[in-house]
Each structure stands twice: as C-alpha cells, then as structure tokens.
Design a protein around this motif. Structure first.
Motif, short mmCIF file in Angstrom:
data_model
loop_
_atom_site.label_atom_id
_atom_site.label_comp_id
_atom_site.label_asym_id
_atom_site.label_seq_id
_atom_site.Cartn_x
_atom_site.Cartn_y
_atom_site.Cartn_z
N TYR A 136 11.16 3.26 46.25
CA TYR A 136 10.73 1.87 46.50
C TYR A 136 11.55 0.89 45.68
O TYR A 136 12.02 -0.14 46.21
N THR B 214 14.08 -1.79 47.33
CA THR B 214 13.81 -3.22 47.15
C THR B 214 14.99 -3.92 46.51
O THR B 214 15.42 -4.98 46.98
N ARG C 118 17.92 -4.22 48.94
CA ARG C 118 17.73 -5.30 49.92
C ARG C 118 18.00 -6.66 49.29
O ARG C 118 18.67 -7.52 49.90
N ARG D 21 11.93 -12.62 42.90
CA ARG D 21 11.26 -11.32 42.73
C ARG D 21 11.49 -10.76 41.33
O ARG D 21 10.53 -10.47 40.60
#
Length: 208
Positions: A26, A30, A33, A98
């Motif tokens: 994950y 993430t 991306r 993020r």
C-alpha cells in the motif's frame, strides 16, 4: 507493466525483486502514484482526468531504482520552483497534501516521508520553527536572498553581489531572489563579523 508484475509477485508469492520488501504494498503503491503524478506534470504529460495507471508506472519506475533515484526525481520536481515560483504545496500538489499532512505520522510511510522532507529542506529556505512536512524544523539550513533581507536586514542586491563574487551564484544566474539559495550558517557567520551588519541580533541568535 513493471508495477503490475511487481504487485502480482508481491501479493501472490510474497517475493520482491526490487528491495522493497520492507515497505507495505500500500505504501509503495501510494507513493508511486503521488510521485508519478508529479513526474507526468513535469514532462507535460499530465492527463485529465488523472490516469492512475500511468502515474503508478512512472512513479514505480523510479522507486524500484532506490533512494538515490527517488531523491534525484524529487529534486528535479522541486527545480520547477526556480522558474515557476511557488512553495512546495504548488510544486508537489497532491504529494505535499498527503505526505506533508495526513500521512506524515503514518509509520508505513516514514521512509518515503523522510525522503520527501529532506528534499524540501534541500530546496526551500525554511526558518527554524517552520513546520516542514508535518515536523517542526529545529535549525535553518538555507537562506534565500529574500529571506536574508526579511530576517537579517541585508539588502538583496548586496548579498547577491557578495555571493556571486564568492562563487555561490553564477554571474548569469537569472533565478528570482526567493530561489537563490545558500547555506545559512556559513554565510550568516561571515555577515555577523562583517561591518556594518555585525549588530544584527537575529543573525547572532541563529548562531547561539
């Protein structure tokens, strides 16, 4: 696609050919991306609406090459600020939102967060106490000609002339004052001793 093959091997067999076993699938996906989105914008290939497969492919192609490649890619993205101006939020977009905020304290992202934060510290003149990717900065690393003027009261053109003579900036360096960066401690020490600026209290406090 390399990313697809990696993910299949990782999920189905628990194998990892790129030294990423210490990171969750994950976290890698993430970050891939987010990084890929920045790289596509840098190359003017940013699709609308976002093409997540292209973003994953572009980002993972860098991640699988290791930390040095990731840092080089992040620095390349940061250099956009030299010509376009702007702070990290504008330059990195979703990555900053993020990693600089909601994922900043997530253990799974600690390594990628560290690489990103170090990139910010290499490319922007944050002051001591500033929040950098969710963590306060203990000591300023860089000054810009603009921050030198705002914080120390040293004229931007005067500082530019001195640093150009010292070889810090090239004579034909056309970057704006806010993007001409240099080591804070090294030159602040010099200016503290160089009259008539030796009395600037802020400079002295920074060096205590």
């Amino acid at each position: 696609m390399v990313y697809d093959l990696w993910l299949i091997e990782r999920l189905d067999h628990g194998t990892d050919a790129y030294g990423l076993a210490g990171h969750s699938a994950y976290a890698v996906s993430t970050f891939a991306r987010l990084l890929g989105g920045c790289l596509l914008r840098l190359s003017d290939q940013d699709p609308t609406p976002p093409d997540h497969q292209k973003m994953l492919a572009a980002g993972f192609d860098v991640i699988r090459q290791g930390d040095d490649a990731i840092s080089a890619a992040l620095d390349g993205i940061a250099k956009r600020a030299d010509t376009e101006g702007g702070e990290p939020k504008k330059t990195f977009g979703a990555m900053h939102a993020r990693l600089g905020d909601d994922l900043a304290q997530e253990p799974a992202f600690a390594h990628f967060h560290h690489l990103y934060r170090e990139c910010l510290l290499r490319n922007w003149p944050f002051a001591a106490g500033d929040m950098v990717a969710g963590i306060p900065l203990e000591r300023r690393r860089l000054h810009s000609l603009r921050s030198t003027w705002l914080e120390l009261g040293i004229g931007q053109s005067i500082a530019e002339h001195f640093l150009t003579e010292a070889g810090v900036f090239a004579p034909d360096d056309k970057r704006p004052y806010s993007r001409k960066l240099f080591e804070a401690e090294r030159y602040c020490r010099f200016w503290r001793m160089w009259r008539p600026w030796s009395g600037h209290k802020q400079c002295s406090r920074n060096l205590e």
